[in-house]
Design a protein around this motif. Structure first.
Motif, PDB file in Angstrom:
ATOM      1  N   ARG A  35       0.836  -1.202   0.000  1.00  9.43           N
ATOM      2  CA  ARG A  35       0.000   0.000   0.000  1.00  9.43           C
ATOM      3  C   ARG A  35       0.871   1.254   0.000  1.00  9.43           C
ATOM      4  N   GLU A  36       1.959   1.221   0.795  1.00  6.53           N
ATOM      5  CA  GLU A  36       2.857   2.372   0.851  1.00  6.53           C
ATOM      6  C   GLU A  36       3.653   2.497  -0.442  1.00  6.53           C
ATOM      7  N   VAL A  37       4.029   1.353  -1.026  1.00  2.00           N
ATOM      8  CA  VAL A  37       4.704   1.367  -2.324  1.00  2.00           C
ATOM      9  C   VAL A  37       3.836   2.083  -3.353  1.00  2.00           C
ATOM     10  N   THR A  38       2.560   1.706  -3.393  1.00  2.00           N
ATOM     11  CA  THR A  38       1.629   2.315  -4.348  1.00  2.00           C
ATOM     12  C   THR A  38       1.514   3.817  -4.121  1.00  2.00           C
ATOM     13  N   LEU A  39       1.422   4.224  -2.860  1.00  2.00           N
ATOM     14  CA  LEU A  39       1.324   5.649  -2.529  1.00  2.00           C
ATOM     15  C   LEU A  39       2.526   6.421  -3.041  1.00  2.00           C
ATOM     16  N   ILE A  40       3.720   5.926  -2.735  1.00  2.00           N
ATOM     17  CA  ILE A  40       4.949   6.655  -3.055  1.00  2.00           C
ATOM     18  C   ILE A  40       5.199   6.694  -4.560  1.00  2.00           C
ATOM     19  N   TYR A  41       5.037   5.551  -5.229  1.00  2.00           N
ATOM     20  CA  TYR A  41       5.320   5.524  -6.666  1.00  2.00           C
ATOM     21  C   TYR A  41       4.248   6.263  -7.467  1.00  2.00           C
ATOM     22  N   THR A  42       3.011   6.248  -6.994  1.00  2.00           N
ATOM     23  CA  THR A  42       1.964   7.051  -7.648  1.00  2.00           C
ATOM     24  C   THR A  42       2.280   8.535  -7.521  1.00  2.00           C
ATOM     25  N   ALA A  43       2.773   8.938  -6.349  1.00  2.00           N
ATOM     26  CA  ALA A  43       3.160  10.334  -6.145  1.00  2.00           C
ATOM     27  C   ALA A  43       4.301  10.724  -7.076  1.00  2.00           C
ATOM     28  N   ALA A  44       5.260   9.812  -7.262  1.00  2.00           N
ATOM     29  CA  ALA A  44       6.383  10.085  -8.170  1.00  2.00           C
ATOM     30  C   ALA A  44       5.887  10.277  -9.600  1.00  2.00           C
ATOM     31  N   LEU A  45       4.950   9.437 -10.035  1.00  4.07           N
ATOM     32  CA  LEU A  45       4.391   9.577 -11.378  1.00  4.07           C
ATOM     33  C   LEU A  45       3.676  10.913 -11.542  1.00  4.07           C
ATOM     34  N   LYS A  46       2.925  11.306 -10.517  1.00  2.00           N
ATOM     35  CA  LYS A  46       2.206  12.590 -10.581  1.00  2.00           C
ATOM     36  C   LYS A  46       3.186  13.751 -10.743  1.00  2.00           C
ATOM     37  N   GLN A  47       4.317  13.670 -10.043  1.00  2.00           N
ATOM     38  CA  GLN A  47       5.309  14.744 -10.146  1.00  2.00           C
ATOM     39  C   GLN A  47       5.888  14.833 -11.552  1.00  2.00           C
ATOM     40  N   ILE A  48       6.239  13.680 -12.120  1.00  2.00           N
ATOM     41  CA  ILE A  48       6.808  13.673 -13.474  1.00  2.00           C
ATOM     42  C   ILE A  48       5.781  14.188 -14.478  1.00  2.00           C
ATOM     43  N   GLU A  49       4.536  13.716 -14.367  1.00  2.00           N
ATOM     44  CA  GLU A  49       3.490  14.152 -15.291  1.00  2.00           C
ATOM     45  C   GLU A  49       3.259  15.660 -15.201  1.00  2.00           C
ATOM     46  N   THR A  50       3.255  16.186 -13.978  1.00  2.00           N
ATOM     47  CA  THR A  50       3.065  17.625 -13.801  1.00  2.00           C
ATOM     48  C   THR A  50       4.211  18.411 -14.430  1.00  2.00           C
ATOM     49  N   LYS A  51       5.426  17.957 -14.215  1.00  2.47           N
ATOM     50  CA  LYS A  51       6.596  18.615 -14.802  1.00  2.47           C
ATOM     51  C   LYS A  51       6.500  18.613 -16.323  1.00  2.47           C
ATOM     52  N   MET A  52       6.114  17.481 -16.911  1.00  2.00           N
ATOM     53  CA  MET A  52       6.023  17.392 -18.370  1.00  2.00           C
ATOM     54  C   MET A  52       4.930  18.316 -18.904  1.00  2.00           C
ATOM     55  N   GLY A  53       3.828  18.411 -18.173  1.00  2.00           N
ATOM     56  CA  GLY A  53       2.758  19.308 -18.592  1.00  2.00           C
ATOM     57  C   GLY A  53       3.208  20.761 -18.591  1.00  2.00           C
ATOM     58  N   ILE A  54       3.947  21.160 -17.553  1.00  2.00           N
ATOM     59  CA  ILE A  54       4.449  22.538 -17.463  1.00  2.00           C
ATOM     60  C   ILE A  54       5.441  22.817 -18.593  1.00  2.00           C
ATOM     61  N   LEU A  55       6.355  21.881 -18.851  1.00  2.00           N
ATOM     62  CA  LEU A  55       7.348  22.070 -19.924  1.00  2.00           C
ATOM     63  C   LEU A  55       6.669  22.139 -21.286  1.00  2.00           C
TER      64      LEU A  55
END
Length: 215
Positions: free
Chosen positions: A15-35
């Motif tokens: 459950r914690e793995v899912t939380l952390i890796y989902t958060a990492a994906l959200k960060q990358i996606e947000t960065k790509m959207g801004i760029l």
């Protein structure tokens, strides 16, 4: 499917793995959207067509750990599996692939730890894509976890070919008939030729547009 719990890396459950890796994906996606938005603002052009993301299933992770000779623990999962979190960036032209990779590398809080350039050096099967393993910090209430994400960058045409190749690989459990393998290789050549021709066409259109701009 069994994943044993230990205290390595400070991550204690799936459950914690899912939380952390989902958060990492959200960060990358947000960065790509801004760029992508910034690129549109500066150059009137969006290099990113769309983005796909996923978290690897526990079953797939366990199979990969066993295949590589590791015990199925949370610690080994986090330590040895680089593609628990995966993001695929689809772009229009081959030139966009390296432009996007450079933009990712220039992000201060993203650390590139490995690169596989299957664009310059395609696989024997014809597979082409640009792979990056990066870490991005995930800020939790009590700590920061540097989390690995696999990024794949490819054109629309490459993604179409790779999707079909993936389905065939699983249909025949990695042992497709030779004539199908050969047909896939030929299709990969056609995809590469299409990408090259579309890039040349786009560059020609851009050159004509610049000539028409008022001086």
């Amino acid at each position: 499917m069994e994943l044993k719990v230990d205290r390595g890396e400070g991550i204690e459950s799936w459950r914690e793995v899912t939380l952390i890796y989902t958060a990492a994906l959200k960060q990358i996606e947000t960065k790509m959207g801004i760029l992508n938005d910034e690129f549109q603002h500066v150059h009137q052009y969006n290099p990113i067509e769309h983005i796909k993301s996923r978290i690897k299933t526990p079953e797939s992770i366990v199979k990969k750990l066993k295949r590589n000779g590791f015990e199925s623990t949370i610690d080994n999962m986090v330590k040895y599996i680089n593609d628990i979190a995966g993001i695929r960036i689809i772009c229009s032209f081959t030139s966009d692939i390296f432009r996007i990779a450079e933009m990712i590398s220039d992000q201060r809080d993203i650390k590139v730890i490995a690169v596989k350039d299957y664009i310059t050096f395609p696989k024997a099967s014809g597979y082409k894509s640009y792979h990056m393993i990066v870490t991005v910090p995930v800020y939790l209430s009590d700590r920061t976890v540097d989390t690995k994400v696999e990024i794949q960058i490819r054109t629309v045409a490459m993604d179409f070919w790779a999707s079909l190749e993936h389905k065939i690989h699983y249909k025949f459990e990695g042992d497709a008939p030779d004539h199908i393998k050969n047909e896939l290789i030929e299709c990969a050549r056609m995809v590469s030729d299409l990408d090259n021709r579309m890039l040349q066409l786009n560059e020609e259109i851009s050159a004509i547009s610049r000539e028409k701009e008022p001086r």
